[in-house]
Design a protein around this motif. Sequence first.
Motif, PDB file in Angstrom:
ATOM      1  N   HIS A 111       0.843  -1.195   0.000  1.00  0.00           N
ATOM      2  CA  HIS A 111       0.000   0.000   0.000  1.00  0.00           C
ATOM      3  C   HIS A 111       0.882   1.250   0.000  1.00  0.00           C
ATOM      4  O   HIS A 111       0.956   1.961   1.014  1.00  0.00           O
ATOM      5  N   PRO A 112       1.558   1.536  -1.097  1.00  0.00           N
ATOM      6  CA  PRO A 112       2.455   2.699  -1.119  1.00  0.00           C
ATOM      7  C   PRO A 112       1.732   4.016  -0.874  1.00  0.00           C
ATOM      8  O   PRO A 112       2.310   4.949  -0.325  1.00  0.00           O
ATOM      9  N   ASP A 113       0.454   4.095  -1.273  1.00  0.00           N
ATOM     10  CA  ASP A 113      -0.284   5.339  -1.042  1.00  0.00           C
ATOM     11  C   ASP A 113      -0.415   5.627   0.445  1.00  0.00           C
ATOM     12  O   ASP A 113      -0.444   6.792   0.861  1.00  0.00           O
ATOM     13  N   TYR A 114      -0.520   4.573   1.239  1.00  0.00           N
ATOM     14  CA  TYR A 114      -0.597   4.754   2.691  1.00  0.00           C
ATOM     15  C   TYR A 114       0.671   5.446   3.177  1.00  0.00           C
ATOM     16  O   TYR A 114       0.616   6.398   3.966  1.00  0.00           O
ATOM     17  N   PHE A 115       1.812   4.975   2.710  1.00  0.00           N
ATOM     18  CA  PHE A 115       3.084   5.520   3.176  1.00  0.00           C
ATOM     19  C   PHE A 115       3.262   6.971   2.744  1.00  0.00           C
ATOM     20  O   PHE A 115       3.655   7.828   3.542  1.00  0.00           O
TER      21      PHE A 115
END
Length: 819
Positions: free
Chosen positions: A415-419
């Motif tokens: 979940h790169p968007d979370y990071f």
Amino acid sequence: MDVRALIQRIQSRADYAGQLEHLQVLPERAGRFANPGWPLAEAVVRLLANRGVEQLYSHQVAALEASRAGHDIVVVTGTASGKTLCYNLPILEAAIDSGARALYLFPTKALAQDQLKGLLDLVAADPQLAKAIRPGVYDGDTPTAQRRRIRGEANLVLSNPDMLHASVLPYHPKWAAFFSELQFVVVDEVHTYRGIIGAHVSAVLRRLMRVCEHYGSRPTFLAASATIANPGELTSRLIGRDVEVIDDDGSPRGRKYFALWNPTPLGKDSLARRSANDDAVTWLVEAIQAGGQALAFTRTRQAAELIHRYAREQLVAEHSPLADKVRAYRGGYLPNERRQIEQDLFSGNLRGVAATNALELGIDIGTLDVALLVNYPGTIASAWQQAGRSGRRHDESLAVLLAGNDPVDQYLLRHPDYFFARSPEHAVVDPDNPYVLAKHLPAAAFELPLRSGHEDLDRFGPLAAPIAGVLRDEGSIVDVKQQYYFAGGQNPAIGVSLRHMSDNTFSIVLIDEKGGRGQAAGQLTRRAVGGSVAAANSIQATPGEHTVIANVDAISAPELVYPEAVYLHNGETYLVRELYLAGKISYVERRETDYYTQAVLESNVRITGERNTSDMIQRATLAYGDADVAWQTVAFKKIKFSTRENIGLGPVDIPAQNLQTTAVWLAPDDATRQEMKAVGLRASEGIVGLRNLAMVALPLVAMCDSRDLGGVVDSQNLGRTTMILYDRYPGGLGYCERGFGNMQQVLAICLEMVRDCPCEEGCPSCIGLPNLRPAIHSDPDLSRGHPMPNKLATQGLLERLVDCERQDAIRIALTADCD
């Protein structure tokens, strides 16, 4: 360097198999400049010109104008944005114009030394100004003779809160001239003062302000912080005054590439991956061979040493001249060695460094091209702080997060968007902690009489008056005509540590290869036992004598330098012959081995006494009381370099370390367990998730930092699975006591967190706990990752424990707070 070319170089390797999961490109940004309302003093302009500074960034001017107006400020801008000038400009201007003085407070000695070097370099080109600007470092390493000169002559004093607390404020008459002219107090890296250390530092700063008022001064506070969610709130609570937040970063930024890298799966086992350390070595070597300068952040000292060793071996095998341009950097190295590494890194002589987070703070280490984050560091704020160490000027740069096998690391890669969209964490501090105030009010009374019924006492908060009454009743302070005086004896600040870790230090001593510890070791032992650790560390290497090569704090020593351990230092192996606990010395000899060692630790929490119970949680046992937390090195494994094969096991016989503290514990009743079992859920799995959530929720209620707490899931104490939370401080700090009294609110916050999180199986925002770590000095690859708890079981347990009416009331209150 050409970052795209480096990435392509990595992707063209024969062992590349799609490990690059995500590449985020942060666009370059032009600088925004401004001019002050009235021009800087000519001398300051001349200083800046000598350093190549012809224009000021907009945030630097905003800080200057606020400081000129006497406003307390906190500057929150990116790494290498020129925050140092934000507080140096008004200080230099005032010092040159009116002879004003300033006190700089840094969280570490290394930062103070780094800033001293910067100030000296700044004025070195102007002999006239060098006489007007007289900086000096005043800390535990400052020689006695030099201290006298600094007190009398320095107008810029660089120190740390610990020194201010124990050695400056209690003896303020010696500093009368300095305090009477003190116009500015710098609090750098203010985000580090959260939790218990923040509570202590807040009390120290209030003591500082009353001493300043005694001498007729009211200094302006100039704070600087890494990016956190609430810098203004944190700084305001620390100093007890409103602050102006300056966070509109006007500095330029080159294009930054941020890569998320997942090590290659091992064979057909999709759950096991290649070591993040191994991939960090690859990235480090490739980066420096491509002409870049790289810094690899590791979570432990041992990991830093291993990456350094493996990178150097690979370069030696390739006959590369860069082999001698790679080093490790971590706590435990002696100060001169650390300063030399910092200097070599800044000058470009070093091309690659494997470091712990000791280099995360703002030491000026020049222009780095690549920052490698070897495993997720635990918080979004720390991740961006480490990533920001690369690209400190206008050129493009690269940051790489190399994920470990832990579920949290893997979640971030999925979940790169979370990071990239997640806001940095809040920093929490409680200046009204009664445990802390009870330690600092006697120190304040020692410095100057505390006036009761007056704002002098009120500055320490609403609890100060009743706590002073208790201290009076027990004889710590005495009341004479509505003024509290210290009851007598030595300086009470001496026995009060501001930090968690032990102040005791073990010296690691290299044994002379010509035989035994001998006479020189005996002399060293007598000096270390009869004198100070500093005296032991001052021994220089001379033929026939033993040499102190490093040091380690007393809490870490049993994990790192137990007998027969292999101690890694500068990539070389040293065999530990003896751990002399009474003398605080570990004797090692240089021995080339093909293995390193890993401590096998045992720890447990034993409930020793029940102080209070409550039926607040109707479907669980809830109690508060005393606990004994013990941890011990009981054995060690021999791990072969490179292959990580376990080639041996040995016993260790050294005493356990104990922390006697206070705890709160909760255990669901049998009916709740049976009810969950009937719907296919295990209460024991739910308690693990609850513990993780409570480690985040309790700090919101108790106004502490999660690092101030420990938490375990245990079945030995009550005979059934129990969540135990404890204060990570001798005697407790009141955090768990507050949690006991507000457990319904804690559980309601936990339920809100798990319900509102959109994930399906659990993530770092709910039941996943990012701050569960392996042993603090070990190789993380040899520790099993903590599995993600069962989200359904956690939510099901909480729904049964939380009173619905109470839950709705708390939800409304939380919503109102957010509005």
